[in-house]
Design a protein around this motif. Sequence first.
Motif, PDB file in Angstrom:
ATOM      1  N   VAL A   1       0.850  -1.186   0.000  1.00 58.32           N
ATOM      2  CA  VAL A   1       0.000   0.000   0.000  1.00 58.32           C
ATOM      3  C   VAL A   1       0.886   1.236   0.000  1.00 58.32           C
ATOM      4  CG1 VAL A   1      -1.619   1.350   1.400  1.00 58.32           C
ATOM      5  CG2 VAL A   1      -1.967  -1.108   1.097  1.00 58.32           C
TER       6      VAL A   1
ATOM      7  N   ALA B   1       1.177   4.778   1.121  1.00 53.76           N
ATOM      8  CA  ALA B   1       0.478   5.648   2.060  1.00 53.76           C
ATOM      9  C   ALA B   1       1.461   6.344   2.980  1.00 53.76           C
ATOM     10  CB  ALA B   1      -0.522   4.846   2.895  1.00 53.76           C
TER      11      ALA B   1
ATOM     12  N   ASP C   1      -2.356   9.899   5.254  1.00 53.62           N
ATOM     13  CA  ASP C   1      -3.365   9.313   4.365  1.00 53.62           C
ATOM     14  C   ASP C   1      -4.267   8.322   5.090  1.00 53.62           C
ATOM     15  OD1 ASP C   1      -2.385  10.693   2.118  1.00 53.62           O
ATOM     16  OD2 ASP C   1      -0.879   9.135   1.755  1.00 53.62           O
TER      17      ASP C   1
ATOM     18  N   GLU D   1     -11.420  -0.739  -2.007  1.00 51.36           N
ATOM     19  CA  GLU D   1     -10.790  -2.054  -1.883  1.00 51.36           C
ATOM     20  C   GLU D   1     -10.917  -2.542  -0.445  1.00 51.36           C
ATOM     21  OE1 GLU D   1      -6.565  -4.273  -2.976  1.00 51.36           O
ATOM     22  OE2 GLU D   1      -6.626  -2.090  -2.813  1.00 51.36           O
TER      23      GLU D   1
ATOM     24  N   ASP E   1      -9.959  -5.068   2.000  1.00 50.92           N
ATOM     25  CA  ASP E   1      -8.892  -6.060   2.156  1.00 50.92           C
ATOM     26  C   ASP E   1      -9.070  -6.782   3.495  1.00 50.92           C
ATOM     27  OD1 ASP E   1      -6.749  -7.083   0.668  1.00 50.92           O
ATOM     28  OD2 ASP E   1      -5.276  -5.984   1.843  1.00 50.92           O
TER      29      ASP E   1
ATOM     30  N   GLN F   1      -4.466  -0.698  -4.256  1.00 50.32           N
ATOM     31  CA  GLN F   1      -4.269   0.699  -3.910  1.00 50.32           C
ATOM     32  C   GLN F   1      -2.887   1.197  -4.331  1.00 50.32           C
ATOM     33  OE1 GLN F   1      -2.132   2.108  -1.551  1.00 50.32           O
ATOM     34  NE2 GLN F   1      -3.024   4.175  -1.415  1.00 50.32           N
TER      35      GLN F   1
ATOM     36  N   PRO G   1      -3.128   4.967  -6.343  1.00 55.64           N
ATOM     37  CA  PRO G   1      -3.583   5.585  -5.087  1.00 55.64           C
ATOM     38  C   PRO G   1      -4.618   6.688  -5.270  1.00 55.64           C
ATOM     39  CG  PRO G   1      -1.188   5.379  -5.138  1.00 55.64           C
ATOM     40  CD  PRO G   1      -1.672   5.048  -6.511  1.00 55.64           C
TER      41      PRO G   1
ATOM     42  N   HIS H   1      -7.152   6.635  -7.171  1.00 56.53           N
ATOM     43  CA  HIS H   1      -8.476   6.109  -7.522  1.00 56.53           C
ATOM     44  C   HIS H   1      -8.960   5.004  -6.582  1.00 56.53           C
ATOM     45  CE1 HIS H   1      -9.116   8.301 -11.256  1.00 56.53           C
ATOM     46  NE2 HIS H   1      -7.837   8.099 -11.540  1.00 56.53           N
ATOM     47  N   VAL H   2      -8.099   4.513  -5.696  1.00 53.77           N
ATOM     48  CA  VAL H   2      -8.455   3.391  -4.829  1.00 53.77           C
ATOM     49  C   VAL H   2      -8.424   3.833  -3.367  1.00 53.77           C
ATOM     50  CG1 VAL H   2      -7.931   1.025  -4.115  1.00 53.77           C
ATOM     51  CG2 VAL H   2      -7.480   1.751  -6.481  1.00 53.77           C
ATOM     52  N   VAL H   3      -9.519   3.597  -2.672  1.00 54.32           N
ATOM     53  CA  VAL H   3      -9.595   3.781  -1.221  1.00 54.32           C
ATOM     54  C   VAL H   3      -9.472   2.406  -0.586  1.00 54.32           C
ATOM     55  CG1 VAL H   3     -10.955   4.642   0.715  1.00 54.32           C
ATOM     56  CG2 VAL H   3     -11.098   5.785  -1.512  1.00 54.32           C
ATOM     57  N   TYR H   4      -8.544   2.275   0.342  1.00 55.80           N
ATOM     58  CA  TYR H   4      -8.211   0.978   0.912  1.00 55.80           C
ATOM     59  C   TYR H   4      -8.799   0.861   2.318  1.00 55.80           C
ATOM     60  CZ  TYR H   4      -5.133  -2.795   2.632  1.00 55.80           C
ATOM     61  OH  TYR H   4      -4.633  -3.952   3.162  1.00 55.80           O
TER      62      TYR H   4
ATOM     63  N   THR I   1      -6.599   6.817   2.050  1.00 53.69           N
ATOM     64  CA  THR I   1      -6.893   7.544   0.814  1.00 53.69           C
ATOM     65  C   THR I   1      -5.942   8.721   0.676  1.00 53.69           C
ATOM     66  OG1 THR I   1      -8.548   8.760  -0.464  1.00 53.69           O
ATOM     67  CG2 THR I   1      -8.660   8.975   1.937  1.00 53.69           C
TER      68      THR I   1
END
Length: 457
Positions: free
Chosen positions: A165, A167, A171, A276, A278, A294, A298, A300-303, A322
Amino acid sequence: MSEKWATLRELLLPGLDGGHRARALERALRDAIRAGRIHGGTTLPSSRDLSGQLGLARGTVTTAYDQLVAEGYLVARRGAGTWVADGVAVGVDAVPPARRPRSGDALDLRPGLPSMAQFPRSAWLAACKAGLAGLSDPELSYPDTAGLPALRAELASYLGRVRAVWARADDLVITHGTFEGLALLADALRRRGHRLVAVEDPSNPEQSELLRRQGLRPVPVLVDEHGLRVDVLAESGCRAVIVTAAHQYPLGMALHPDRRHALLDWARSRDAVIVEDDYDAEYRYDRPALAAMQGMAPSHVVYLGTLSKTLAPALRLGWLVTSVDWIRDEVLAGKRLSDRGCSSLQQAGFAELLRSGGYDRHLRRTTAIYRRRRDAMLAALPGWEPIGVAAGLHVVLRLPDAADDRDVAVRLASHGVLVTPLSEYAGTAPLFPGLVLGYARLTPDRLRTAAARFALI
């Protein structure tokens, strides 16, 4: 007479006209439970009370209760009373079963939980003690809405090392688990103008319920053996989607690399949001862990992550990652107004567990335990096809195409084995009948005992 039991009387009386009274009562209770008119977890009146309400002999009620306990519709325990079993409603009006403690005799294979017996109590107590000692006096005031800075820093490092990830500490937002993260995101999306959110089909039905309560409409998108059908998603009209890319819930496959790239292309072309989930990424047995999506996109993807599958749901700790400013701002505003942040004491304990390596040690130990439990269950199950066995805490057992998985679940319950039908996760027509079997909570011996009872149905 309580209002609850008065309603029960009204439900049962019409079915008691004529014939054998004990059998008529059995049938009336069984029909009400199967149709969902009496919900799972409902406590029933004593045999003495119900006989008085219905004008029956007490022995008639006792006989009916005993028969329905034997069939798995009711659970009885000395000193605790009699209540309706969870997971046996099959009618169109059935509601999700209530969660409550079960009899120790039941072999509970329902998914969604780790083994609470494996919780590292000593390590957690030591980590909490050290974490508390390290907190300054100001840190005992209202917490930072985003989360304790020390925990966010440790998590950013851990997620980069274990899940790839991308981050920074800034974030991350610490949450009370995946569902709070989803609720905060749903509110943010609605405020941004979204009205539709795509969800995998099949998926957790409570996820769709949450979206509806947040004013959004969940749109089921089919999943096949390679994961989410991105071509179907592209025609859905959605600009946000929730995926379990590393381990699809409940089917268990990983999203195919080609589908991953197609999904990211879809998000870029529509300025869309991928959420996403997880949820159990740490547990892999027969294949290496896949990097989180992610880290590939990063913007476009919220983890989302959680401790509910690795440590225990009781901790109520998770995280949202995010790098998108508007999403983070909306999420923080929502969290500030809803709960003003998660407990700094719990966060300090988990930060210390991460920093000391205690969390890594716990994961290595439980991965070995869960692998042995999975192997014991798979070796003992009948010849039906298991799916999604390489990872996680559950498998799906594919039944013959003509089978009714809800009926199979009811029959297994009559033999003391609790399972969840795959059809309960389907947003549209299910791909095939199946059973979703969680194996984390039972020892290998109890798993073999449960598997042996499959031959009785």
